[in-house]
Scaffold this motif. Structure first.
Motif, PDB file in Angstrom:
ATOM      1  N   ILE A   1       0.830  -1.253  -0.179  1.00  0.00           N
ATOM      2  CA  ILE A   1       0.013   0.056  -0.015  1.00  0.00           C
ATOM      3  C   ILE A   1       0.984   1.256  -0.014  1.00  0.00           C
ATOM      4  O   ILE A   1       2.040   1.285   0.573  1.00  0.00           O
ATOM      5  N   ASP A   2       0.501   2.198  -0.745  1.00  0.00           N
ATOM      6  CA  ASP A   2       1.395   3.398  -0.760  1.00  0.00           C
ATOM      7  C   ASP A   2       0.523   4.369   0.190  1.00  0.00           C
ATOM      8  O   ASP A   2       0.034   4.350   0.944  1.00  0.00           O
ATOM      9  N   PHE A   3       1.359   5.758   0.332  1.00  0.00           N
ATOM     10  CA  PHE A   3       1.022   6.822   1.338  1.00  0.00           C
ATOM     11  C   PHE A   3      -0.185   7.155   0.989  1.00  0.00           C
ATOM     12  O   PHE A   3      -0.864   7.402   2.059  1.00  0.00           O
ATOM     13  N   ASN A   4      -0.939   7.247  -0.028  1.00  0.00           N
ATOM     14  CA  ASN A   4      -2.223   7.818  -0.157  1.00  0.00           C
ATOM     15  C   ASN A   4      -3.085   6.768   0.423  1.00  0.00           C
ATOM     16  O   ASN A   4      -4.072   7.194   1.166  1.00  0.00           O
ATOM     17  N   GLY A   5      -2.770   5.786   0.204  1.00  0.00           N
ATOM     18  CA  GLY A   5      -3.869   4.512   0.774  1.00  0.00           C
ATOM     19  C   GLY A   5      -3.825   4.535   2.016  1.00  0.00           C
ATOM     20  O   GLY A   5      -4.791   4.141   2.822  1.00  0.00           O
ATOM     21  N   PHE A   6      -2.623   4.471   2.622  1.00  0.00           N
ATOM     22  CA  PHE A   6      -2.388   4.599   4.166  1.00  0.00           C
ATOM     23  C   PHE A   6      -3.270   5.757   4.881  1.00  0.00           C
ATOM     24  O   PHE A   6      -3.943   5.402   5.789  1.00  0.00           O
ATOM     25  N   GLN A   7      -3.108   6.926   4.303  1.00  0.00           N
ATOM     26  CA  GLN A   7      -3.938   8.221   4.737  1.00  0.00           C
ATOM     27  C   GLN A   7      -5.390   7.826   4.691  1.00  0.00           C
ATOM     28  O   GLN A   7      -6.057   8.412   5.631  1.00  0.00           O
ATOM     29  N   ARG A   8      -5.909   7.521   3.679  1.00  0.00           N
ATOM     30  CA  ARG A   8      -7.291   7.201   3.665  1.00  0.00           C
ATOM     31  C   ARG A   8      -7.775   6.214   4.427  1.00  0.00           C
ATOM     32  O   ARG A   8      -8.962   6.400   4.978  1.00  0.00           O
ATOM     33  N   LEU A   9      -7.036   5.132   4.559  1.00  0.00           N
ATOM     34  CA  LEU A   9      -7.537   4.133   5.647  1.00  0.00           C
ATOM     35  C   LEU A   9      -7.433   4.839   7.155  1.00  0.00           C
ATOM     36  O   LEU A   9      -8.344   4.420   7.856  1.00  0.00           O
ATOM     37  N   VAL A  10      -6.563   5.570   7.261  1.00  0.00           N
ATOM     38  CA  VAL A  10      -6.643   6.093   8.778  1.00  0.00           C
ATOM     39  C   VAL A  10      -7.627   6.941   8.990  1.00  0.00           C
ATOM     40  O   VAL A  10      -8.503   7.118   9.963  1.00  0.00           O
ATOM     41  N   ASP A  11      -8.201   7.797   7.819  1.00  0.00           N
ATOM     42  CA  ASP A  11      -9.306   8.802   7.695  1.00  0.00           C
ATOM     43  C   ASP A  11     -10.538   8.103   8.056  1.00  0.00           C
ATOM     44  O   ASP A  11     -11.359   8.612   8.674  1.00  0.00           O
ATOM     45  N   ALA A  12     -10.524   6.843   7.185  1.00  0.00           N
ATOM     46  CA  ALA A  12     -11.826   6.143   7.387  1.00  0.00           C
ATOM     47  C   ALA A  12     -12.097   5.566   8.691  1.00  0.00           C
ATOM     48  O   ALA A  12     -13.540   5.328   8.998  1.00  0.00           O
ATOM     49  N   ILE A  13     -11.030   5.267   9.425  1.00  0.00           N
ATOM     50  CA  ILE A  13     -11.455   4.851  10.842  1.00  0.00           C
ATOM     51  C   ILE A  13     -11.653   5.867  11.873  1.00  0.00           C
ATOM     52  O   ILE A  13     -11.503   5.820  13.248  1.00  0.00           O
ATOM     53  N   GLY A  14     -11.554   7.252  11.439  1.00  0.00           N
ATOM     54  CA  GLY A  14     -11.645   8.402  12.429  1.00  0.00           C
ATOM     55  C   GLY A  14     -10.341   8.973  12.930  1.00  0.00           C
ATOM     56  O   GLY A  14     -10.359   9.591  13.857  1.00  0.00           O
ATOM     57  N   GLY A  15      -9.056   8.320  12.433  1.00  0.00           N
ATOM     58  CA  GLY A  15      -8.064   8.952  12.978  1.00  0.00           C
ATOM     59  C   GLY A  15      -7.478   7.997  14.160  1.00  0.00           C
ATOM     60  O   GLY A  15      -8.116   7.079  14.382  1.00  0.00           O
ATOM     61  N   VAL A  16      -6.422   8.275  14.675  1.00  0.00           N
ATOM     62  CA  VAL A  16      -5.920   7.528  15.582  1.00  0.00           C
ATOM     63  C   VAL A  16      -5.330   8.458  16.830  1.00  0.00           C
ATOM     64  O   VAL A  16      -4.467   9.561  16.431  1.00  0.00           O
ATOM     65  N   GLU A  17      -5.649   8.115  17.939  1.00  0.00           N
ATOM     66  CA  GLU A  17      -5.228   9.016  19.207  1.00  0.00           C
ATOM     67  C   GLU A  17      -3.895   8.551  19.342  1.00  0.00           C
ATOM     68  O   GLU A  17      -3.432   7.333  19.796  1.00  0.00           O
ATOM     69  N   ILE A  18      -2.901   9.484  19.652  1.00  0.00           N
ATOM     70  CA  ILE A  18      -1.423   9.165  20.099  1.00  0.00           C
ATOM     71  C   ILE A  18      -1.061  10.134  21.122  1.00  0.00           C
ATOM     72  O   ILE A  18      -1.352  11.472  21.085  1.00  0.00           O
ATOM     73  N   CYS A  19      -0.476   9.839  22.266  1.00  0.00           N
ATOM     74  CA  CYS A  19      -0.172  10.521  23.465  1.00  0.00           C
ATOM     75  C   CYS A  19       1.289  10.696  23.557  1.00  0.00           C
ATOM     76  O   CYS A  19       2.079   9.613  23.412  1.00  0.00           O
ATOM     77  N   VAL A  20       1.959  11.687  23.724  1.00  0.00           N
ATOM     78  CA  VAL A  20       3.087  12.019  23.857  1.00  0.00           C
ATOM     79  C   VAL A  20       3.530  12.644  25.318  1.00  0.00           C
ATOM     80  O   VAL A  20       2.589  13.569  25.363  1.00  0.00           O
ATOM     81  N   MET A  21       4.604  12.531  25.761  1.00  0.00           N
ATOM     82  CA  MET A  21       5.122  13.066  26.936  1.00  0.00           C
ATOM     83  C   MET A  21       5.678  14.561  26.887  1.00  0.00           C
ATOM     84  O   MET A  21       5.445  15.487  27.572  1.00  0.00           O
ATOM     85  N   LEU A  22       6.464  14.537  25.820  1.00  0.00           N
ATOM     86  CA  LEU A  22       6.994  15.620  25.414  1.00  0.00           C
ATOM     87  C   LEU A  22       6.775  16.425  23.956  1.00  0.00           C
ATOM     88  O   LEU A  22       6.336  15.488  23.108  1.00  0.00           O
ATOM     89  N   ALA A  23       6.845  17.677  23.743  1.00  0.00           N
ATOM     90  CA  ALA A  23       6.809  18.041  22.457  1.00  0.00           C
ATOM     91  C   ALA A  23       7.602  17.145  21.352  1.00  0.00           C
ATOM     92  O   ALA A  23       9.043  17.062  21.894  1.00  0.00           O
ATOM     93  N   SER A  24       7.320  16.851  20.387  1.00  0.00           N
ATOM     94  CA  SER A  24       7.983  16.013  19.486  1.00  0.00           C
ATOM     95  C   SER A  24       7.910  16.280  18.048  1.00  0.00           C
ATOM     96  O   SER A  24       6.810  17.159  17.584  1.00  0.00           O
ATOM     97  N   LYS A  25       8.841  16.263  17.357  1.00  0.00           N
ATOM     98  CA  LYS A  25       8.970  16.976  15.595  1.00  0.00           C
ATOM     99  C   LYS A  25       9.795  15.782  15.076  1.00  0.00           C
ATOM    100  O   LYS A  25      10.923  15.065  15.566  1.00  0.00           O
ATOM    101  N   ASP A  26       9.677  16.134  13.719  1.00  0.00           N
ATOM    102  CA  ASP A  26      10.569  15.305  12.781  1.00  0.00           C
ATOM    103  C   ASP A  26      10.617  16.443  11.608  1.00  0.00           C
ATOM    104  O   ASP A  26       9.777  16.657  10.778  1.00  0.00           O
ATOM    105  N   ASP A  27      11.501  17.211  11.278  1.00  0.00           N
ATOM    106  CA  ASP A  27      11.624  18.111  10.260  1.00  0.00           C
ATOM    107  C   ASP A  27      11.625  17.758   8.958  1.00  0.00           C
ATOM    108  O   ASP A  27      11.225  18.435   7.943  1.00  0.00           O
ATOM    109  N   ASN A  28      12.031  16.243   8.891  1.00  0.00           N
ATOM    110  CA  ASN A  28      12.065  15.835   7.540  1.00  0.00           C
ATOM    111  C   ASN A  28      10.677  15.381   6.923  1.00  0.00           C
ATOM    112  O   ASN A  28      10.336  15.633   5.807  1.00  0.00           O
ATOM    113  N   THR A  29       9.746  14.820   8.056  1.00  0.00           N
ATOM    114  CA  THR A  29       8.359  14.354   7.643  1.00  0.00           C
ATOM    115  C   THR A  29       7.285  15.659   7.969  1.00  0.00           C
ATOM    116  O   THR A  29       6.244  15.501   7.479  1.00  0.00           O
TER     117      THR A  29
END
Length: 228
Positions: free
Chosen positions: A145-173
């Motif tokens: 599956i490619d990137f577009n398919g992954f994004q649509r699948l996540v949107d179809a299930i209403g997104g996914v909740e992710i919790c992080v303890m600290l501010a997080s980033k990735d300048d590349n993505t």
């Protein structure tokens, strides 16, 4: 490379194991809507383990970067797999997921050695045969599956909740998370799942995760657990 015909059920079965029963209907709809993003490559069938009706089935899941634009500029633009996983399904309903580091050193079918991602660069059929021969894992089914398919699948299930303890980033993505819990839509979920240069703001400074691909695998597994 040929497109799948309009039969999204195998894809839905595989992905439903990852997102859980609650997301089943959404996954079916997403697989139906994104069939153009799910690919089958000629020749793979010839190297798959033939026992498709046995009590245990292994699905080789590959997340591929096939877009013209590239979220991860530091990794170049060549054709590659960003994610390689084995989903083991039991007829009784049990399932287990194994992530394969893409830098894992393996023997290719032709006797050469290299990173397992190099097997994918030679073709999905070579990757499937490498997993079977070098790792001793029979592959009954192949799903890409490619990137577009992954994004649509996540949107179809209403997104996914992710919790992080600290501010997080990735300048590349382009990932940018604030401390606490947030629901990631398909676009932001992709940024999280692809992050290899993950940084956390700790003790007044940004600190990069030194584990690189292994850290990404851990976050991908965490993402799947949260999606269930």
């Amino acid at each position: 490379m040929s497109r799948l015909k309009r039969s999204p059920a195998p894809v839905a079965i595989v992905l439903a194991a990852a997102v859980g029963v609650g997301g089943w209907l959404g996954v079916i709809r997403a697989a139906d809507e994104t069939e153009a993003s799910v690919r089958r490559v000629d020749g793979v069938e010839e190297v798959l383990t033939p026992d498709r009706d046995g009590p245990t089935q292994n699905f080789l899941l590959v997340g591929s970067d096939t877009r013209e634009e590239n979220l991860d500029a530091a990794e170049g633009t060549s054709r590659r797999s960003d994610t390689i996983m084995i989903l083991r399904r039991e007829k009784g309903g049990g399932a287990a997921l194994l992530s394969i580091p893409r830098d894992l050193w393996v023997e290719f079918p032709d006797g050469d050695f290299g990173k397992i991602n190099g097997a994918y660069n030679q073709g999905p059929d070579v990757l499937a045969k490498t997993v079977t021969d070098s790792l001793g894992i029979p592959v009954h089914h192949y799903v890409e599956i490619d990137f577009n398919g992954f994004q649509r699948l996540v949107d179809a299930i209403g997104g996914v909740e992710i919790c992080v303890m600290l501010a997080s980033k990735d300048d590349n993505t382009g990932l940018d998370l604030q401390p606490g819990c947030q629901n990631l839509n398909g676009k932001n979920a992709l940024k999280y799942a692809r992050s290899r240069y993950f940084e956390e703001f700790r003790d007044g400074d940004w600190r990069i995760d030194p584990r690189a691909d292994l850290g990404r695998i851990e976050r991908q597994q965490h993402f799947i657990r949260e999606a269930v």
